[in-house]
Design a protein around this motif. Structure first.
Motif, PDB file in Angstrom:
ATOM      1  N   UNK A 291      88.185 -22.417  -5.974  1.00 38.70           N
ATOM      2  CA  UNK A 291      88.779 -22.032  -4.689  1.00 38.70           C
ATOM      3  C   UNK A 291      87.637 -21.807  -3.710  1.00 38.70           C
ATOM      4  N   UNK A 292      87.933 -21.934  -2.416  1.00 34.00           N
ATOM      5  CA  UNK A 292      86.877 -21.776  -1.417  1.00 34.00           C
ATOM      6  C   UNK A 292      87.201 -20.616  -0.482  1.00 34.00           C
ATOM      7  N   UNK A 293      86.135 -19.980  -0.010  1.00 36.74           N
ATOM      8  CA  UNK A 293      86.287 -18.834   0.890  1.00 36.74           C
ATOM      9  C   UNK A 293      85.996 -19.186   2.336  1.00 36.74           C
ATOM     10  N   UNK A 294      85.359 -20.332   2.566  1.00 36.96           N
ATOM     11  CA  UNK A 294      84.989 -20.738   3.925  1.00 36.96           C
ATOM     12  C   UNK A 294      85.254 -22.225   4.085  1.00 36.96           C
ATOM     13  N   UNK A 295      85.775 -22.590   5.237  1.00 38.82           N
ATOM     14  CA  UNK A 295      86.066 -23.992   5.529  1.00 38.82           C
ATOM     15  C   UNK A 295      85.449 -24.364   6.868  1.00 38.82           C
ATOM     16  N   UNK A 296      84.724 -25.473   6.891  1.00 38.03           N
ATOM     17  CA  UNK A 296      84.134 -25.967   8.132  1.00 38.03           C
ATOM     18  C   UNK A 296      84.842 -27.221   8.608  1.00 38.03           C
ATOM     19  N   UNK A 297      84.973 -27.359   9.917  1.00 37.05           N
ATOM     20  CA  UNK A 297      85.582 -28.536  10.543  1.00 37.05           C
ATOM     21  C   UNK A 297      84.624 -29.057  11.598  1.00 37.05           C
ATOM     22  N   UNK A 322      89.754 -16.368  -1.252  1.00 32.65           N
ATOM     23  CA  UNK A 322      89.552 -17.748  -1.700  1.00 32.65           C
ATOM     24  C   UNK A 322      90.879 -18.446  -1.995  1.00 32.65           C
ATOM     25  N   UNK A 323      91.033 -19.663  -1.481  1.00 32.77           N
ATOM     26  CA  UNK A 323      92.264 -20.426  -1.683  1.00 32.77           C
ATOM     27  C   UNK A 323      91.927 -21.817  -2.190  1.00 32.77           C
ATOM     28  N   UNK A 324      92.917 -22.450  -2.778  1.00 31.97           N
ATOM     29  CA  UNK A 324      92.771 -23.833  -3.231  1.00 31.97           C
ATOM     30  C   UNK A 324      93.996 -24.686  -2.888  1.00 31.97           C
ATOM     31  N   UNK A 325      95.073 -24.057  -2.401  1.00 30.33           N
ATOM     32  CA  UNK A 325      96.291 -24.818  -2.137  1.00 30.33           C
ATOM     33  C   UNK A 325      96.173 -25.604  -0.842  1.00 30.33           C
ATOM     34  N   UNK A 326      96.878 -26.718  -0.778  1.00 23.76           N
ATOM     35  CA  UNK A 326      96.809 -27.619   0.371  1.00 23.76           C
ATOM     36  C   UNK A 326      97.274 -26.947   1.658  1.00 23.76           C
ATOM     37  N   UNK A 327      98.226 -26.031   1.559  1.00 26.28           N
ATOM     38  CA  UNK A 327      98.789 -25.410   2.748  1.00 26.28           C
ATOM     39  C   UNK A 327      97.781 -24.469   3.407  1.00 26.28           C
ATOM     40  N   UNK A 328      97.149 -23.628   2.602  1.00 30.19           N
ATOM     41  CA  UNK A 328      96.164 -22.707   3.150  1.00 30.19           C
ATOM     42  C   UNK A 328      94.949 -23.431   3.711  1.00 30.19           C
ATOM     43  N   UNK A 329      94.496 -24.490   3.026  1.00 27.52           N
ATOM     44  CA  UNK A 329      93.345 -25.246   3.502  1.00 27.52           C
ATOM     45  C   UNK A 329      93.668 -25.979   4.806  1.00 27.52           C
ATOM     46  N   UNK A 332      93.799 -23.583   7.794  1.00 25.56           N
ATOM     47  CA  UNK A 332      92.453 -23.218   8.248  1.00 25.56           C
ATOM     48  C   UNK A 332      91.807 -24.361   9.019  1.00 25.56           C
ATOM     49  N   UNK A 333      92.021 -25.600   8.564  1.00 24.11           N
ATOM     50  CA  UNK A 333      91.431 -26.749   9.253  1.00 24.11           C
ATOM     51  C   UNK A 333      92.012 -26.908  10.655  1.00 24.11           C
ATOM     52  N   UNK A 334      93.311 -26.691  10.806  1.00 22.89           N
ATOM     53  CA  UNK A 334      93.920 -26.811  12.125  1.00 22.89           C
ATOM     54  C   UNK A 334      93.433 -25.706  13.061  1.00 22.89           C
ATOM     55  N   UNK A 335      93.185 -24.540  12.511  1.00 25.59           N
ATOM     56  CA  UNK A 335      92.625 -23.455  13.326  1.00 25.59           C
ATOM     57  C   UNK A 335      91.235 -23.837  13.818  1.00 25.59           C
ATOM     58  N   UNK A 336      90.438 -24.435  12.942  1.00 23.76           N
ATOM     59  CA  UNK A 336      89.111 -24.872  13.350  1.00 23.76           C
ATOM     60  C   UNK A 336      89.156 -25.969  14.393  1.00 23.76           C
ATOM     61  N   UNK A 371     101.405 -14.071  -2.307  1.00 23.06           N
ATOM     62  CA  UNK A 371     100.805 -14.559  -3.551  1.00 23.06           C
ATOM     63  C   UNK A 371     100.629 -16.079  -3.494  1.00 23.06           C
ATOM     64  N   UNK A 372      99.452 -16.580  -3.859  1.00 23.32           N
ATOM     65  CA  UNK A 372      99.198 -18.015  -3.709  1.00 23.32           C
ATOM     66  C   UNK A 372      99.727 -18.856  -4.861  1.00 23.32           C
ATOM     67  N   UNK A 373     100.206 -18.243  -5.932  1.00 29.06           N
ATOM     68  CA  UNK A 373     100.519 -18.991  -7.151  1.00 29.06           C
ATOM     69  C   UNK A 373     101.519 -20.115  -6.899  1.00 29.06           C
ATOM     70  N   UNK A 374     102.595 -19.826  -6.149  1.00 31.85           N
ATOM     71  CA  UNK A 374     103.632 -20.838  -5.958  1.00 31.85           C
ATOM     72  C   UNK A 374     103.099 -22.042  -5.179  1.00 31.85           C
ATOM     73  N   UNK A 375     102.335 -21.804  -4.118  1.00 32.07           N
ATOM     74  CA  UNK A 375     101.787 -22.910  -3.329  1.00 32.07           C
ATOM     75  C   UNK A 375     100.751 -23.698  -4.124  1.00 32.07           C
ATOM     76  N   UNK A 376      99.994 -22.994  -4.958  1.00 34.32           N
ATOM     77  CA  UNK A 376      99.010 -23.691  -5.773  1.00 34.32           C
ATOM     78  C   UNK A 376      99.693 -24.570  -6.813  1.00 34.32           C
ATOM     79  N   UNK A 377     100.774 -24.074  -7.407  1.00 31.98           N
ATOM     80  CA  UNK A 377     101.523 -24.888  -8.367  1.00 31.98           C
ATOM     81  C   UNK A 377     102.099 -26.120  -7.695  1.00 31.98           C
TER      82      UNK A 377
END
Length: 427
Positions: A291-297, A322-329, A332-336, A371-377
């Motif tokens: 999982x990542x804690x920082x995302x750069x765009x 830290x996240x790994x699911x497509x939705x959270x990533x 964050x990318x759209x915010x950047x 909780x991130x579990x459902x989105x990660x699954x």
């Protein structure tokens, strides 16, 4: 000093002109013709057949400078990474049958470690590798053998350059005199781990060949250039310093970016491209269970068109956990993107960088937040379906499959091994 009695021998098995060889497996008409494979957006030559090299095609040369060679029979193909990746998996599977210890070093290179094979004829064994890979996969390979990984790499290079060796070179059985002669003919820049800048610095000390580097004082090399060069010196003298990495190390940073097939000006199109890149990066992140804690765009215009207004900007988004699911990533990318997008520019490239990567199992639980579990699954389920049914079979609604930012591939071959509708047909 002779390395013939060593019980530990490394081998490097490397596909010859790998991308071109993959194309020739399914299109035998390309045999004995000058063929090149182009980079993304059909930009420059990233693979060349021997016939193309004989025409003077240099690695990385732009395609627009090579078009005139079509009159001499040069064939240019767009990159087909789905085909090359699948052919690589098949080749590595066959190579792994010859030795219990294997390191897949790159898409076309594999290290093997033979320990306890002292009574074997490793040259004959290497020829068996070449024959089986060619028969079962269709890819010609060369094999270099040496008491260290660095010498195995150099042996592979010699095997490719000297046809009389028939694709196999063994430096393990060389006397010191024979080895000195061979290393003395190899430029320092061809030694594994010695890049252009380091070659220039070593050249200032009068070290311009592999043989001269082998005779250098390893402690002095360490004090001037670091531990990596010291280990390289010791490896050139037959002392193993780099072990096989049979389990790939998790990436500490994941980058996904592309140059666009054409200029992009509006924000929505940039968002579609970035979402696609986030999807690729997220797949790699979840594949290594991180999982990542920082995302750069980042976005940038075409620096090769100075007459156009230039703009290059990057935003760094710190995630609350830290996240790994497509939705959270993607969020964050759209915010950047919202932070750095400016209208009035013709953007030519964009990308995302996943940073501060940690093992997913070591994340600290949060008291607040969803909780991130459902989105990660769900994200992992999408990964599984796309792996089985084809890339982008499922994707977030924001993404589009045919947009102006899509990579140009004007002469791409079919995905012969990964799509049912692209299977070769015999008539």
């Amino acid at each position: 000093m002779s390395y013939g009695n060593s019980d530990r021998v490394f081998a490097l098995v490397d596909g010859n002109n790998f991308y071109v060889s993959c194309e020739r497996v399914f299109n035998p008409a390309l045999e004995n013709k000058p063929v090149i494979v182009l980079s993304n957006n059909d930009g420059c030559a990233v693979a060349r057949s021997q016939e193309a090299k004989a025409l003077g095609v240099a690695m990385g040369e732009p395609w627009f400078k090579l078009r005139h060679l079509e009159r001499k029979g040069l064939v240019a193909l767009s990159s087909n990474y789905a085909l090359y990746g699948d052919m690589s998996s098949r080749m590595m599977s066959v190579i792994g049958q010859f030795c219990p210890r294997q390191e897949v070093y790159s898409i076309d290179e594999s290290f093997l470690e033979f320990e306890g094979f002292s009574k074997w004829d490793l040259v004959s064994h290497a020829r068996g590798i070449r024959a089986r890979v060619l028969k079962w996969v269709g890819i010609p390979v060369c094999v270099g053998l040496g008491p260290t990984k660095t010498l195995a790499k150099l042996a592979n290079r010699i095997a490719k350059r000297e046809p009389a060796r028939h694709g196999v070179c063994n430096l393990s059985g060389c006397s010191q005199g024979e080895l000195d002669t061979l290393l003395g003919a190899i430029e320092i820049g061809d030694v594994w781990g010695i890049g252009r800048r380091l070659s220039e610095k070593l050249g200032q000390l009068g070290i311009v060949t592999a043989g001269q580097l082998a005779r250098a004082n390893p402690d002095l090399m360490r004090s001037r250039f670091g531990v990596q060069v010291e280990r390289t010196v010791r490896e050139l003298n037959g002392l193993p310093c780099f072990d096989l990495e049979t389990a790939p190390q998790p990436k500490q940073q994941i980058v996904s970016s592309r140059s666009f097939g054409g200029p992009v000006e509006d924000r929505d199109t940039l968002a579609e491209a970035l979402q696609s890149y986030v999807a690729r990066a997220g797949e790699k992140l979840r594949r290594q269970d991180s999982a990542c804690s920082t995302l750069g765009v980042f976005v940038m215009t075409d620096r090769f068109k100075p007459q156009d207004p230039q703009y290059h900007r990057m935003a760094t988004i710190a995630l609350p956990h830290p996240v790994q699911d497509a939705f959270g990533l993607t969020r964050a990318a759209m915010k950047g993107l919202n932070e750095i997008y400016r209208p009035g520019f013709r953007y030519r490239k964009a990308g995302v960088i996943l940073m501060d990567i940690v093992p997913a199992a070591q994340r600290q639980a949060t008291l607040f937040g969803e909780p991130p579990a459902r989105k990660e699954m769900l994200s992992r389920l999408v990964d599984t379906i796309n792996a089985r049914m084809g890339r982008d079979t499922l994707r977030l609604a924001l993404a589009a499959s045919d947009r102006p930012w899509a990579m140009k591939r004007g002469n791409v071959s079919p995905a012969y091994t990964t799509r049912w509708d692209a299977l070769p047909r015999v008539r």
